[in-house]
Design a protein around this motif. Structure first.
Motif, PDB file in Angstrom:
ATOM      1  N   ASP A 274      28.294  34.100  34.424  1.00 52.96           N
ATOM      2  CA  ASP A 274      28.790  35.497  34.487  1.00 52.96           C
ATOM      3  C   ASP A 274      30.167  35.683  34.964  1.00 52.96           C
ATOM      4  N   VAL A 275      30.403  35.211  36.346  1.00 53.45           N
ATOM      5  CA  VAL A 275      31.619  35.128  36.878  1.00 53.45           C
ATOM      6  C   VAL A 275      32.620  34.399  36.177  1.00 53.45           C
ATOM      7  N   ALA A 276      32.284  33.249  35.774  1.00 54.69           N
ATOM      8  CA  ALA A 276      33.442  32.245  35.130  1.00 54.69           C
ATOM      9  C   ALA A 276      33.806  33.195  33.670  1.00 54.69           C
ATOM     10  N   SER A 277      32.921  33.883  33.192  1.00 49.90           N
ATOM     11  CA  SER A 277      33.301  34.348  31.719  1.00 49.90           C
ATOM     12  C   SER A 277      34.307  35.586  32.042  1.00 49.90           C
ATOM     13  N   ILE A 278      34.137  36.256  33.259  1.00 47.28           N
ATOM     14  CA  ILE A 278      35.015  37.435  33.795  1.00 47.28           C
ATOM     15  C   ILE A 278      36.341  36.773  33.938  1.00 47.28           C
ATOM     16  N   GLN A 279      36.289  35.576  34.752  1.00 51.37           N
ATOM     17  CA  GLN A 279      37.528  34.839  35.247  1.00 51.37           C
ATOM     18  C   GLN A 279      38.095  34.481  33.867  1.00 51.37           C
ATOM     19  N   LYS A 280      37.655  33.886  32.814  1.00 55.24           N
ATOM     20  CA  LYS A 280      38.187  33.654  31.528  1.00 55.24           C
ATOM     21  C   LYS A 280      38.971  34.954  30.729  1.00 55.24           C
ATOM     22  N   LEU A 281      38.489  36.034  31.099  1.00 51.54           N
ATOM     23  CA  LEU A 281      38.997  37.238  30.499  1.00 51.54           C
ATOM     24  C   LEU A 281      40.226  37.550  31.318  1.00 51.54           C
ATOM     25  N   VAL A 282      39.982  37.453  32.749  1.00 45.95           N
ATOM     26  CA  VAL A 282      41.203  37.701  33.527  1.00 45.95           C
ATOM     27  C   VAL A 282      42.342  36.641  33.096  1.00 45.95           C
ATOM     28  N   LEU A 283      42.047  35.380  32.951  1.00 50.12           N
ATOM     29  CA  LEU A 283      43.020  34.473  32.588  1.00 50.12           C
ATOM     30  C   LEU A 283      43.714  34.671  31.197  1.00 50.12           C
ATOM     31  N   THR A 284      42.874  35.145  30.423  1.00 43.62           N
ATOM     32  CA  THR A 284      43.604  35.451  28.846  1.00 43.62           C
ATOM     33  C   THR A 284      44.378  36.631  29.106  1.00 43.62           C
ATOM     34  N   THR A 285      43.982  37.659  29.897  1.00 52.51           N
ATOM     35  CA  THR A 285      44.931  38.997  30.060  1.00 52.51           C
ATOM     36  C   THR A 285      46.067  38.737  30.668  1.00 52.51           C
ATOM     37  N   VAL A 286      46.178  37.709  31.899  1.00 49.45           N
ATOM     38  CA  VAL A 286      47.273  37.533  32.633  1.00 49.45           C
ATOM     39  C   VAL A 286      48.048  36.574  31.550  1.00 49.45           C
ATOM     40  N   THR A 287      47.583  35.584  31.001  1.00 50.33           N
ATOM     41  CA  THR A 287      48.507  34.689  29.938  1.00 50.33           C
ATOM     42  C   THR A 287      49.103  35.484  28.978  1.00 50.33           C
ATOM     43  N   GLN A 288      48.642  36.812  28.448  1.00 47.87           N
ATOM     44  CA  GLN A 288      48.957  36.990  27.200  1.00 47.87           C
ATOM     45  C   GLN A 288      49.984  38.296  27.696  1.00 47.87           C
ATOM     46  N   SER A 289      49.738  38.644  28.820  1.00 50.76           N
ATOM     47  CA  SER A 289      50.777  39.903  29.111  1.00 50.76           C
ATOM     48  C   SER A 289      51.778  39.670  29.859  1.00 50.76           C
ATOM     49  N   GLU A 290      52.978  40.229  29.454  1.00 50.74           N
ATOM     50  CA  GLU A 290      54.378  40.154  29.858  1.00 50.74           C
ATOM     51  C   GLU A 290      54.659  40.682  31.019  1.00 50.74           C
ATOM     52  N   GLY A 291      53.862  41.867  31.581  1.00 53.58           N
ATOM     53  CA  GLY A 291      54.168  42.412  32.644  1.00 53.58           C
ATOM     54  C   GLY A 291      53.472  41.890  34.064  1.00 53.58           C
ATOM     55  N   ILE A 292      52.729  41.001  33.686  1.00 52.23           N
ATOM     56  CA  ILE A 292      51.941  40.161  34.782  1.00 52.23           C
ATOM     57  C   ILE A 292      52.566  38.898  35.313  1.00 52.23           C
ATOM     58  N   ASP A 293      52.984  39.078  36.446  1.00 49.78           N
ATOM     59  CA  ASP A 293      53.693  37.717  36.882  1.00 49.78           C
ATOM     60  C   ASP A 293      52.683  37.244  38.238  1.00 49.78           C
ATOM     61  N   LEU A 294      51.943  36.152  38.215  1.00 44.95           N
ATOM     62  CA  LEU A 294      51.572  35.565  39.274  1.00 44.95           C
ATOM     63  C   LEU A 294      52.243  34.211  39.765  1.00 44.95           C
ATOM     64  N   ASP A 295      52.049  34.175  40.988  1.00 42.90           N
ATOM     65  CA  ASP A 295      52.679  32.783  41.687  1.00 42.90           C
ATOM     66  C   ASP A 295      51.903  31.509  41.055  1.00 42.90           C
ATOM     67  N   THR A 296      52.567  30.604  41.382  1.00 39.88           N
ATOM     68  CA  THR A 296      51.851  29.266  40.567  1.00 39.88           C
ATOM     69  C   THR A 296      50.617  28.887  41.237  1.00 39.88           C
ATOM     70  N   GLU A 297      50.308  28.864  42.827  1.00 36.61           N
ATOM     71  CA  GLU A 297      49.166  28.546  43.009  1.00 36.61           C
ATOM     72  C   GLU A 297      48.239  29.647  42.438  1.00 36.61           C
ATOM     73  N   LYS A 298      48.158  30.762  42.467  1.00 35.83           N
ATOM     74  CA  LYS A 298      47.187  31.643  41.929  1.00 35.83           C
ATOM     75  C   LYS A 298      47.093  31.431  40.365  1.00 35.83           C
ATOM     76  N   MET A 299      47.689  31.126  39.944  1.00 35.87           N
ATOM     77  CA  MET A 299      47.700  30.853  38.168  1.00 35.87           C
ATOM     78  C   MET A 299      46.751  29.439  38.230  1.00 35.87           C
ATOM     79  N   ASP A 300      47.256  28.433  38.742  1.00 39.57           N
ATOM     80  CA  ASP A 300      46.485  27.337  38.692  1.00 39.57           C
ATOM     81  C   ASP A 300      45.005  27.377  39.236  1.00 39.57           C
ATOM     82  N   ASP A 301      44.658  28.111  40.328  1.00 37.15           N
ATOM     83  CA  ASP A 301      43.226  28.447  40.588  1.00 37.15           C
ATOM     84  C   ASP A 301      42.661  29.126  39.605  1.00 37.15           C
TER      85      ASP A 301
END
Length: 321
Positions: free
Chosen positions: A109-136
């Protein structure tokens, strides 16, 4: 060979084929949770899914034998160059298997939500995460608290925040209210209008949301920012309805219905519906889209009726006051 190459997928298939489902499940579960290896999120989800399948298969077999009896026996042999080292299945009770399956379901359940966050962050131009958080986010299974506090909340991912609260069965009334008000506002604001009553309503609506700074422009004489969406166009209605419906279906009926605060949502949607109606011509045909949206979520009619009745009581009290 299978052990030396650490090929979890082959090991899982091999042991599953020979009916060693507990062993197969353990291999996949360990691989999914392995923090030492750089495993993409999709692969970790696949490992959790395979572990779930294996433990459910073991549980099914366990029902046909004694719950404390080994499911499959075996000793160390050599067959076709592949060494079987203590391949006897663990003595696992149905209670233990059910517990493992429950833990894996929660992790999925949590992993599926995490995947949603990853997809949103990857596709959004207005979100900029540092490398460590993105890798996590991309290569580990992020703890649900960290997912909420380090990603969903600070990035204003309102839908994700509600999904996390639902998954954790967390009855955080204020956070739930803020997220829902923000979702509604996000589909309407910024906006321009030729009506003072619309301007006042929208300014009130955004209070207590994360979009209090969004613009509501009054342009009665044709002045104002023409680039802003016009409230009276009604283009926001299908967007808002779809978003409420899709999110609501994921929240309602999962043991945390409080994450879909019915009175709040009905009150705001019906208020917007009546407000939009007030801007239309007299021959405008009214559509009960607010009520239908909530029904589409799966809310029973009697609960919706009670909510509307409560709303009417509040309106009457306000008029009397």
């Amino acid at each position: 060979f299978l052990k030396e190459k650490k090929d979890g997928g082959l090991q899982w298939k091999y042991h599953s084929f020979h009916g060693r489902n507990v062993l197969a499940g353990d291999i996949m579960w360990r691989k999914a949770l392995d923090a030492e290896e750089n495993v993409p999120l999709d692969q970790r989800i696949e490992c959790l899914t395979r572990a779930d399948i294996s433990f459910k298969s073991a549980l099914k077999m366990n029902h046909s034998v004694s719950s404390m009896r080994p499911l499959v026996g075996g000793s160390s042999t050599r067959q076709g160059g592949i060494e079987n080292q203590a391949l006897q299945e663990q003595q696992v009770t149905a209670e233990t298997l059910n517990k493992r399956i429950g833990e894996i379901q929660a992790q999925l359940d949590v992993a599926s939500i995490q995947k949603l966050v990853l997809t949103t962050v990857t596709q959004s131009e207005g979100i900029d995460l540092d490398t460590e958080k993105m890798d996590d986010l991309a290569f580990t299974l992020v703890d649900v608290s960290k997912l909420y506090n380090d990603y969903a909340s600070p990035l204003n991912l309102f839908d994700v925040s509600l999904l996390i609260l639902c998954s954790c069965k967390a009855n955080e009334a204020e956070a739930i209210k803020i997220n829902w008000k923000s979702i509604i506002c996000e589909e309407i604001l910024p906006s321009r209008t030729s009506s003072e009553s619309v301007r006042d309503f929208l300014n009130r609506l955004k209070q207590g949301s994360m979009l209090e700074g969004e613009t509501v422009v009054l342009n009665q004489n044709g002045n104002g920012d023409g680039a802003l969406p016009q409230f009276e166009s009604g283009e926001w209605i299908p967007r808002l309805r779809n978003r409420v419906t899709e999110l609501g279906k994921k929240l309602v009926g999962n043991g945390a219905d409080w994450t879909f605060p019915l009175d709040l949502i009905v009150g705001e949607l019906e208020g917007l519906s009546q407000l939009y109606k007030s801007t239309r011509e007299e021959d405008y045909v009214t559509h009960a889209w607010a009520a239908q949206t909530v029904l589409n979520v799966g809310v029973p009619f009697h609960k919706l009726f009670t909510s509307y009745k409560s709303l009417q009581v509040i309106d009457n009290a306000a008029v009397s006051g």
